[in-house]
Design a protein around this motif. Structure first.
Motif, PDB file in Angstrom:
ATOM      1  N   GLU A   1      -8.286   1.714   8.877  1.00 29.55           N
ATOM      2  CA  GLU A   1      -9.185   1.982   7.742  1.00 29.55           C
ATOM      3  C   GLU A   1     -10.251   3.031   8.109  1.00 29.55           C
ATOM      4  OE1 GLU A   1      -8.336  -1.062   8.711  1.00 29.55           O
ATOM      5  OE2 GLU A   1      -7.607  -2.211   6.993  1.00 29.55           O
TER       6      GLU A   1
ATOM      7  N   CYS B   1     -10.844   2.009  -0.510  1.00 30.69           N
ATOM      8  CA  CYS B   1      -9.780   1.929   0.489  1.00 30.69           C
ATOM      9  C   CYS B   1      -8.755   0.893   0.068  1.00 30.69           C
ATOM     10  CB  CYS B   1     -10.372   1.584   1.858  1.00 30.69           C
ATOM     11  SG  CYS B   1      -9.152   1.645   3.183  1.00 30.69           S
TER      12      CYS B   1
ATOM     13  N   THR C   1      -5.807  -1.244   1.234  1.00 25.46           N
ATOM     14  CA  THR C   1      -5.326  -1.717   2.531  1.00 25.46           C
ATOM     15  C   THR C   1      -4.828  -3.143   2.406  1.00 25.46           C
ATOM     16  OG1 THR C   1      -6.050  -2.428   4.741  1.00 25.46           O
ATOM     17  CG2 THR C   1      -7.760  -2.241   3.091  1.00 25.46           C
TER      18      THR C   1
ATOM     19  N   THR D   1      -5.409  -5.541   4.360  1.00 26.21           N
ATOM     20  CA  THR D   1      -6.193  -6.220   5.389  1.00 26.21           C
ATOM     21  C   THR D   1      -6.216  -7.728   5.165  1.00 26.21           C
ATOM     22  OG1 THR D   1      -8.367  -6.391   6.434  1.00 26.21           O
ATOM     23  CG2 THR D   1      -8.346  -5.873   4.084  1.00 26.21           C
TER      24      THR D   1
ATOM     25  N   GLY E   1       1.305  -0.386   9.249  1.00 28.76           N
ATOM     26  CA  GLY E   1       0.018  -0.025   8.656  1.00 28.76           C
ATOM     27  C   GLY E   1       0.147   1.069   7.610  1.00 28.76           C
TER      28      GLY E   1
ATOM     29  N   THR F   1      -8.543   6.510   8.048  1.00 25.77           N
ATOM     30  CA  THR F   1      -8.139   6.924   6.701  1.00 25.77           C
ATOM     31  C   THR F   1      -9.363   7.330   5.891  1.00 25.77           C
ATOM     32  OG1 THR F   1      -6.428   5.244   6.882  1.00 25.77           O
ATOM     33  CG2 THR F   1      -6.677   6.289   4.748  1.00 25.77           C
TER      34      THR F   1
ATOM     35  N   ALA G   1       0.835  -1.211   0.000  1.00 21.11           N
ATOM     36  CA  ALA G   1       0.000   0.000   0.000  1.00 21.11           C
ATOM     37  C   ALA G   1       0.863   1.252   0.000  1.00 21.11           C
ATOM     38  CB  ALA G   1      -0.937  -0.008   1.204  1.00 21.11           C
TER      39      ALA G   1
ATOM     40  N   ARG H   1      -3.853  -7.529  11.282  1.00 26.01           N
ATOM     41  CA  ARG H   1      -4.710  -6.885  10.273  1.00 26.01           C
ATOM     42  C   ARG H   1      -6.060  -7.568  10.198  1.00 26.01           C
ATOM     43  NH1 ARG H   1      -0.638  -4.199   7.750  1.00 26.01           N
ATOM     44  NH2 ARG H   1       1.360  -5.270   7.591  1.00 26.01           N
TER      45      ARG H   1
ATOM     46  N   TYR I   1      -2.231   2.883   4.360  1.00 26.93           N
ATOM     47  CA  TYR I   1      -3.584   2.923   3.797  1.00 26.93           C
ATOM     48  C   TYR I   1      -3.722   4.098   2.841  1.00 26.93           C
ATOM     49  CZ  TYR I   1      -4.058   0.410   8.190  1.00 26.93           C
ATOM     50  OH  TYR I   1      -3.870  -0.466   9.232  1.00 26.93           O
TER      51      TYR I   1
END
Lengths: 292, 784
Positions: B272, B227, B229, B231, B213, B275, B27, B266, B215
């Motif tokens: 998230e 988004c 991410t 994740t 992290g 962001t 990301a 995650r 994002y």
């Protein structure tokens, strides 16, 4: 505040010692000297006062690493920890220094970090600094008014503070030549292999047969600066190193140190184990097995 | 099952080239036109305080600043970053008592690093510089770091609906007397000849995934919230964001980027929501938010630390009669995963041994620590540290060999598994124990290490574990898979399963290739787009291969069935009379009657009429396979670790000499991937046992939220290690496979602790077992 972005600063690139000194004289405490940068680059993210970085990258003559059987070992300001490990002289004549370099930080950092930078950092946990402290060392500092020499015994003042003045450039370090019968060793304790020391010790013993005629014993992580242990040094000087003497020394160490609790260990533990470490480092220096 | 062609082979991992060349797009690497940068302002002065004033005025004036956001400038909706509430039925949700107690920015700081405001600027640097200008004043509040602190009668209440700061306990409605239990524990203890009991502490371990992290969010011109991410759970995060921002799912899109390690960090949402809050404030402009490591540490969940009490009773002959346990975890500032781990910690305990009766109580208390949540093992490493030390203490008093005792009393096929009422359907733990014991010369060393007197003492210890493949039946288990057969007879497998780096896209591709009987190179796994992929719970609970693989297998079988049906029509034969070899479908016993998969696939797409006859050439329609797969079981993996250590009795230092991990993996779809999981698991298990802990001072300031002072085992700390894969195919797993993602971390924890016990004759009750604790325990033993 956390940060991912280095602060703005002016990168100054002198091409001689003289130019570097002029820049330091101009900017004084608003300047930092960049050699290896392994401490400085981290600090630059958070230190608001460093407006000027004086890089030694283009300054010639500071990468000397030279052994002479009379004058000893000369270490220039740009000599890295990895350079020490490439030197057969260091390995042969200064085992304590070589051993400390071998476990210093990580390979990447050893390739970049300088020996003199480690001394200037004035950390009470320094590894190479501690080995050099035990071996003895004289720093050469220079400013606009000239050069001066400072014995390491007088260099560290308190945590992170040294006798270096803001306008002085550290040129080199001289470690005395070992006399016949000099034995030295370094040992440290860490939480994992790649770590700052939580306790470290270095010794330099002058041996005449079985008798120790003089000793320098230094420890780290037991006070605001690296320290020497005079009582232990006196116990060793003029003695034959017997298991009984080692036990006495081990029992004495705690009375010479003043450790604190921190994230890496506790004062209580350091007080308990420091004697064991000193005993072991002496045995290591005398080649009596490298473990116990 | 015939001979396997792709399954069981060490094929090239799908991600290996991009990762070693730096080509993989994380990301943080993604750059979008017109991108802005966010910086979240966090409270680093206090762990518990009310914000009494917040001055944004200086920050607004800074160069490059687009917007500065305080708590009132973003959605006022509260949320719960965990996704557990989406994995249970609405009824169960009520019973479990999950609550929404997080907000984007807060005026009530509940942990060191809680978010109070944010800046959006044209560069990361401008955002950071402006963020420094935001001034807050605080009213300090009392800090509660442990369950005992938080449950004091006069303690400030974190949430009115959770009196006593008890965020969760096993609910009476599902667990009578708030306990996960069978039998009558008190009666059973009356029958015991030997009772062992102690109170332990398990530590706040961090996942330390390599990628912090990162994002990006964009509220685009179609009013869709995008988004980017990494994740572990794209489909649940999509739904969670849709709920938080009150949008239909069609207007929320998750772009999954390459994941630089997950381990639970995650699972569910992390940053998230924040962001997206920034992106919603600047419609049409993408906003990137990158966490420095120190911040990632405080905002993504850790393992649940806490006090873990346990009591076990045995008869003289070794029969385990009773086990009573209570885990009071220090939940941290918010509810996230308060219920899940509090339950499973007991589930793993219940799933291990044949106690006549057992009672486990799990409680989660709010504290002013950073949040806890999912972490590889999900309560199992905590239980292993405690349960396995208690068993070895019992064995020592019984004079029983720890391996023989375990072989006799562990649960096996037909016994209730970790979930009461769902019996184990496969178990090869005895073979794991036997092979591990042989590999490390257990019997010989147990004798040799008795009565040592030197400074350095060796010890050898064992631990076992049960785990799960997917969370069925406690949680929803469901994966949707589509297979698109292209006209050149290659296939794209479309599903939402994330690959966290554990190799699941490789093993899923192997399952597809094997099922279709296509070469490995003819398959592509497509993920990363929640618009395209059907439902999937996400990568957790060691489920991706077991459930995702089940879905892939079923969808590929659908393709195969369609291929055979069409071949049957073309060849005018019954489908049951056909077989496939090298992608050509033949009629049994008639080698000249055949049709290639390529022909069927091509004719399906490029379907034309024969101009002379007016008939279609071949069967029309592109073949697609589909599965909406719910697994029938949870294929429990079992494992055993034997550790050998050397303890320095003068310094308390522990050197791990050797580790042998023997795991019942069902079937190793990719032996290299399985070994990678066991190696990595062991690294984290050793860290939990020996070095890893998050420290806070008395004011709740975190002291080691970075790698400087949080110490994991590095390469040079790792011992000699042998992994033994015991392949005993599970009847429900794809090609017999069980999940191995979490198993590896678990038994090294207990085995290391037991090896230390074996070496020095003392048990250390607090993790991590540091030299400081060992030396103190040895002194106490000598003084006793």
């Amino acid at each position: 505040m956390t940060s991912r972005v280095m602060r703005d600063f002016d990168l100054l690139l002198p091409e001689s010692v003289a130019q570097a000194i002029t820049l330091l004289a101009t900017h004084k405490d608003k300047a930092a000297v960049l050699a290896g940068g392994t401490d400085l680059l981290v600090a630059l993210k958070f230190d608001y006062d460093i407006d000027n970085v004086v890089s030694l990258a283009l300054v010639p003559g500071l990468d000397v690493l030279e052994f002479d059987s009379e004058r000893g070992l000369a270490i220039g300001a740009k000599v890295t920890i990895a350079d020490l490990l490439k030197s057969s002289d260091v390995k042969e004549y200064y085992p304590a220094l070589w051993q400390s370099a071998k476990v210093f930080a990580t390979p990447q950092l050893r390739n970049t970090a300088t020996v003199i930078g480690n001394i200037l950092r004035a950390s009470p946990a320094g590894d190479c600094s501690l080995a050099i402290y035990a071996l003895g060392g004289i720093l050469t500092l220079e400013n606009a008014t000239g050069r001066r020499e400072v014995d390491l015994d007088d260099f560290w003042i308190s945590y992170g503070v040294t006798a270096r003045k803001d306008d002085e450039l550290t040129i080199s370090l001289q470690v005395p030549a070992p006399a016949t019968g000099q034995k030295s060793a370094f040992r440290r304790m860490t939480r994992v292999t790649e770590d700052l020391s939580k306790l470290n010790a270095a010794v330099c013993l002058q041996m005449d047969g079985d008798e120790c005629t003089g000793a320098r014993v230094a420890m780290g992580c037991v006070g605001p600066t690296l320290i020497r242990l005079p009582k232990v040094e006196n116990m060793l000087a003029g003695s034959v190193v017997t298991p009984e003497l080692l036990q006495e020394i081990s029992d004495t160490v705690a009375s010479e140190i003043n450790p604190i609790d921190d994230i890496r260990s506790s004062a209580e533990y350091r007080l308990k184990v420091a004697g064991v470490l000193v005993k072991r480092v002496i045995k290591l220096a005398l080649n009596e097995g490298n473990d116990q | 099952m015939g001979e396997l062609k792709v399954v069981g082979k060490k094929v090239e991992r799908v991600d290996v080239r991009s990762k070693v060349t730096g080509g993989a797009l994380y990301a943080a690497d993604v750059q979008l036109a017109g991108m802005l940068y966010g910086k979240i302002v966090r409270c680093y002065d206090h762990a518990h305080a009310r914000v009494t004033s917040l001055d944004l005025s200086e920050a607004v004036k800074c160069k490059g600043v687009i917007k500065v956001l305080g708590p009132k400038d973003v959605t006022q909706k509260e949320y719960n970053a965990s996704v557990l509430d989406m994995m249970v039925s609405a009824d169960m949700r009520g019973v479990l008592g999950d609550i929404d107690d997080q907000s984007i920015f807060t005026d009530h700081v509940k942990h060191y690093g809680d978010a109070i405001a944010a800046v959006i600027a044209t560069s990361e640097e401008a955002a950071e510089r402006a963020a420094e200008k935001i001034k807050a004043t605080y009213e300090e509040l009392p800090v509660y770091l442990t369950a005992d602190d938080a449950k004091q009668p006069d303690a400030l209440q974190f949430r009115p609906e959770k009196p006593g700061n008890l965020a969760f306990q096993l609910p009476e409605m599902a667990f009578p007397n708030n306990a996960y239990a069978w039998g009558e524990v008190d009666d059973s203890f009356a029958e015991a000849d030997i009772i062992v009991e102690d109170s332990f502490y398990v530590s706040k371990q961090k996942q330390c995934q390599m990628e912090p992290g990162s994002y990006i969010a964009l509220y685009d011109d179609q009013k869709r919230l995008n988004c980017w991410t990494s994740t572990q759970m794209p489909k649940l995060v999509q739904k969670k964001l849709a709920n938080l921002y009150e949008l239909p799912m069609t207007r929320v899109k998750i772009h999954t980027t390459v994941i630089g390690g997950g381990f639970g960090a995650r699972l569910g949402m992390v940053l998230e929501p924040e962001t997206c809050a920034l992106a919603m404030a600047v419609p049409g402009r993408p906003v990137k938010l990158l966490s420095p490591r120190e911040e990632d540490w405080l905002t993504s969940p850790s393992r649940h630390p806490g006090k873990y009490w346990m009591k076990m009773g045995f008869k003289k002959d070794g029969t385990p009669v009773a086990c009573d346990a209570k885990f009071e975890n220090y939940k941290g500032a918010y509810y996230v995963d308060a219920s899940g781990t509090a339950f499973t910690t007991g589930a793993w305990l219940g799933g291990m041994y044949k106690f006549d009766s057992l009672r486990y109580r799990g409680e989660s208390y709010y504290t002013n620590q950073s949040i806890c949540g999912a972490f590889r093992g999900y309560g199992n490493p905590q239980t292993n540290f405690v349960m396995e030390q208690m068993v070895d203490r019992g064995c020592a008093q019984l004079g029983a060999d720890p391996i023989e005792w375990r072989k006799k009393w562990h649960k096996t096929i037909g016994d209730d598994g970790w979930c009461i009422g769902v019996p184990y359907n496969s178990c090869a733990l005895d073979e794991c124990l036997d092979r591990a014991a042989e590999a490390i010369s257990w019997t010989e060393k147990r004798v040799k290490y008795k009565n040592q007197t030197g400074v350095k003492r060796r010890g050898i210890g064992v631990a076992v574990m049960n785990h799960t493949s997917g969370a069925m039946p406690m949680l929803l288990e469901h994966t949707v898979c589509d297979v698109l057969l292209h006209q050149d007879a290659t296939a794209t497998i479309n599903l939402a399963c994330s690959d966290m780096g554990q190799g699941s896209h490789t093993t899923l591709r192997q399952v597809a290739a094997e099922t279709l009987d296509f070469p490995y190179d003819d398959i592509h796994i497509a993920t990363g787009d929640t618009d395209a992929a059907g439902f999937d719970i996400g990568a957790h609970a060691s489920r991706t291969l077991y459930v995702g693989g089940g879905a892939v297998k079923q969808a590929c079988e659908d393709v195969r069935r369609q291929l055979f049906d069409r071949a049957a029509l073309e060849l005018e034969e019954d489908a049951s009379n056909l077989y496939m070899e090298d992608k050509i479908i033949h009629v049994k016993g008639a080698s000249n009657k055949s049709i290639s998969v390529q022909t069927i696939a091509d004719q399906g797409v490029n379907n034309f009429m024969n101009p002379e006859t007016g008939e279609l050439i071949g069967q029309p329609g592109q073949i697609q396979g589909y599965a909406s797969f719910f697994p029938p079981h949870n294929a429990p993996p079992f494992g055993a670790t034997i550790a050998e250590v050397e303890v320095d009795t003068e310094t308390g230092e522990v050197k791990v000499i050797e580790l042998v991990n023997a795991h019942d993996v069902g079937r190793a779809i990719h032996p290299g991937v399985v070994e990678g999981q066991l190696d990595g698991g062991a690294q984290q298990g050793l860290g939990m046992a020996l070095t890893e802990e998050t420290y806070f001072d008395e004011k709740g300031i975190c002291l080691n939220n970075s790698f400087t002072d949080y110490k994991m085992f590095g390469p040079s700390d790792m011992p000699k290690m042998t992994n033994i894969l015991v392949e005993n195919p599970d009847p429900t797993g794809p090609f017999g496979a069980k999940g191995v993602g979490e198993a590896g971390i678990v038994p090294p924890v207990g085995a290391t602790a037991n090896a230390i016990f074996n070496a020095i004759g003392v048990q250390i009750l607090e993790a991590p077992i540091t030299p400081e604790k060992i030396l103190k325990a040895l002194e106490e033993k000598n003084n006793a």
